[in-house]
Enzyme design. Structure first.
Site, PDB file in Angstrom:
ATOM      1  N   ASN A   1       0.869  -1.180   0.000  1.00 41.35           N
ATOM      2  CA  ASN A   1       0.000   0.000   0.000  1.00 41.35           C
ATOM      3  C   ASN A   1       0.909   1.235   0.000  1.00 41.35           C
ATOM      4  O   ASN A   1       1.486   1.576   1.017  1.00 41.35           O
ATOM      5  CB  ASN A   1      -0.883  -0.037   1.263  1.00 41.35           C
ATOM      6  CG  ASN A   1      -1.697   1.226   1.450  1.00 41.35           C
ATOM      7  OD1 ASN A   1      -1.759   2.076   0.552  1.00 41.35           O
ATOM      8  ND2 ASN A   1      -2.321   1.359   2.613  1.00 41.35           N
TER       9      ASN A   1
ATOM     10  N   LYS B   1       0.088   4.221  -0.264  1.00 43.10           N
ATOM     11  CA  LYS B   1      -0.597   5.392   0.318  1.00 43.10           C
ATOM     12  C   LYS B   1      -0.414   6.605  -0.604  1.00 43.10           C
ATOM     13  O   LYS B   1      -0.389   6.431  -1.819  1.00 43.10           O
ATOM     14  CB  LYS B   1      -0.089   5.633   1.738  1.00 43.10           C
ATOM     15  CG  LYS B   1      -0.200   4.365   2.595  1.00 43.10           C
ATOM     16  CD  LYS B   1      -0.015   4.590   4.058  1.00 43.10           C
ATOM     17  CE  LYS B   1      -0.188   3.270   4.799  1.00 43.10           C
ATOM     18  NZ  LYS B   1      -0.064   3.382   6.236  1.00 43.10           N
TER      19      LYS B   1
ATOM     20  N   HIS C   1      -9.409   0.948   5.191  1.00 40.65           N
ATOM     21  CA  HIS C   1      -8.117   1.151   5.862  1.00 40.65           C
ATOM     22  C   HIS C   1      -8.313   2.104   7.045  1.00 40.65           C
ATOM     23  O   HIS C   1      -9.142   3.016   6.981  1.00 40.65           O
ATOM     24  CB  HIS C   1      -7.104   1.732   4.874  1.00 40.65           C
ATOM     25  CG  HIS C   1      -5.720   1.774   5.434  1.00 40.65           C
ATOM     26  ND1 HIS C   1      -5.312   2.777   6.283  1.00 40.65           N
ATOM     27  CD2 HIS C   1      -4.678   0.925   5.314  1.00 40.65           C
ATOM     28  CE1 HIS C   1      -4.054   2.533   6.644  1.00 40.65           C
ATOM     29  NE2 HIS C   1      -3.652   1.420   6.068  1.00 40.65           N
TER      30      HIS C   1
ATOM     31  N   GLU D   1      -6.755   4.546   8.058  1.00 47.98           N
ATOM     32  CA  GLU D   1      -6.609   5.981   7.743  1.00 47.98           C
ATOM     33  C   GLU D   1      -7.886   6.532   7.109  1.00 47.98           C
ATOM     34  O   GLU D   1      -8.226   7.699   7.310  1.00 47.98           O
ATOM     35  CB  GLU D   1      -5.371   6.183   6.843  1.00 47.98           C
ATOM     36  CG  GLU D   1      -4.090   6.053   7.655  1.00 47.98           C
ATOM     37  CD  GLU D   1      -2.887   5.528   6.890  1.00 47.98           C
ATOM     38  OE1 GLU D   1      -2.885   5.568   5.649  1.00 47.98           O
ATOM     39  OE2 GLU D   1      -1.939   5.064   7.558  1.00 47.98           O
TER      40      GLU D   1
ATOM     41  N   GLU E   1      -5.169  -5.101  10.868  1.00 47.43           N
ATOM     42  CA  GLU E   1      -4.161  -4.066  11.058  1.00 47.43           C
ATOM     43  C   GLU E   1      -4.422  -3.328  12.359  1.00 47.43           C
ATOM     44  O   GLU E   1      -5.244  -2.390  12.387  1.00 47.43           O
ATOM     45  CB  GLU E   1      -4.198  -3.074   9.897  1.00 47.43           C
ATOM     46  CG  GLU E   1      -3.907  -3.677   8.553  1.00 47.43           C
ATOM     47  CD  GLU E   1      -3.354  -2.640   7.590  1.00 47.43           C
ATOM     48  OE1 GLU E   1      -2.220  -2.787   7.170  1.00 47.43           O
ATOM     49  OE2 GLU E   1      -4.060  -1.666   7.299  1.00 47.43           O
TER      50      GLU E   1
ATOM     51  N   GLY F   1       2.558   2.225  10.776  1.00 47.40           N
ATOM     52  CA  GLY F   1       3.493   3.335  10.586  1.00 47.40           C
ATOM     53  C   GLY F   1       4.206   3.764  11.851  1.00 47.40           C
ATOM     54  O   GLY F   1       4.822   4.833  11.889  1.00 47.40           O
TER      55      GLY F   1
ATOM     56  N   SER G   1       3.579  -2.195  10.342  1.00 49.39           N
ATOM     57  CA  SER G   1       5.038  -2.197  10.519  1.00 49.39           C
ATOM     58  C   SER G   1       5.685  -3.532  10.152  1.00 49.39           C
ATOM     59  O   SER G   1       6.636  -3.968  10.798  1.00 49.39           O
ATOM     60  CB  SER G   1       5.408  -1.786  11.953  1.00 49.39           C
ATOM     61  OG  SER G   1       4.973  -0.467  12.210  1.00 49.39           O
TER      62      SER G   1
END
Ligand code: PGA
Length: 251
Positions: free
Chosen positions: A11, A13, A96, A98, A166, A172, A210
């Protein structure tokens, strides 16, 4: 019953322009031959066409990072699932964290987007995961079960659905869930999928958060981990390919 190949999804992003995106896709494609895992690149929408051309004829699949719930219409700035399909995508990530956090997407939105993906002939990668506060309060398993139940589209099967676990606190941050934490949540997801889908045992469940070359072997060796959703490390072809090489041939 042949289990599906592990899926290693990158991904990107909101990263990558034409020059570096081309170089990255080219390097991933060049290194993709002979891997046990299926590779997937999810670039920003601006680069999907370009990456699809680079990946043509290779074993590398291309996917979107999000799609709208409707197949078209007056939705400025959004991208419809049939548009992704038209560009050569086989997958799209939905839900996701985010998107859930920064764009206020709820389980029902994610479910509608996943349904749109299936209707367009794409496989949906449905993301779920608990926040740190939820984990610290002992709510991880009920949160995961609720998100999964609320986000799964009708009519999904192992051919059209991938679930990505996730943990939000691991995305991240360099903090990785422990092997025991991953095993516990993936076992729950597997049970829930088994209860809902006739081929729930075959749905690939990815871990994300991560994932790096140095933790990939242990994470990808956990029971019911059928691949990885990789953010930061997918921007480095060598690191991404090293993660892919860590995927075992079959569970
Ligand atoms: P990360 O991102 O690998 O950079 O933690 C994972 C993701 O957001 O899918």
């Amino acid at each position: 019953m042949t289990l599906p190949r592990p899926l290693i999804a990158g991904n990107w992003k909101m990263n990558g322009h034409v020059a570096d995106g081309t170089a990255l896709a080219r390097a991933v494609v060049a290194g993709s031959a002979g891997l046990a895992a299926e590779l997937l690149i999810c670039p920003p929408a601006t680069l999907i066409g370009l990456v699809a051309r680079e990946a043509e004829g290779s074993a590398v699949a291309v996917g979107g990072q999000d799609c709208h719930a409707k197949p078209g219409g007056a939705f400025t700035g959004d991208i419809a699932a049939p548009m992704l399909k038209d560009l050569g995508c086989r997958y799209v990530i939905v839900g996701h964290s985010e998107r859930r956090t920064l764009h206020g997407e709820r389980d029902s939105d994610v479910q509608a987007k996943a349904g749109a993906a299936l209707a367009a002939g794409l496989a949906a990668i449905v993301c779920i995961g608990e926040t740190l506060a939820e984990r610290d309060s002992g709510a991880t398993l009920p949160v995961i079960a609720r998100q999964l139940a609320g986000s799964l589209p009708a009519g999904a099967s192992a051919a059209t659905l991938v679930v990505a676990y996730e943990p939000v606190w691991a995305i991240g941050t360099g903090r990785v869930a422990s092997v025991d934490q991953v095993a516990e949540v993936h076992a729950l997801i597997r049970r829930e999928l088994g209860a809902r889908l006739s081929d729930g045992a075959m749905v690939r469940i990815l871990y994300g958060g991560s994932v790096k070359p140095d933790n990939a072997v242990s994470l990808l060796g956990v029971a019911d981990v059928d691949g990885a959703l990789v953010g930061g490390a997918s921007l480095d072809a060598k690191a991404f390919l090293a993660i892919a090489a860590a995927a075992p041939a079959r569970r």
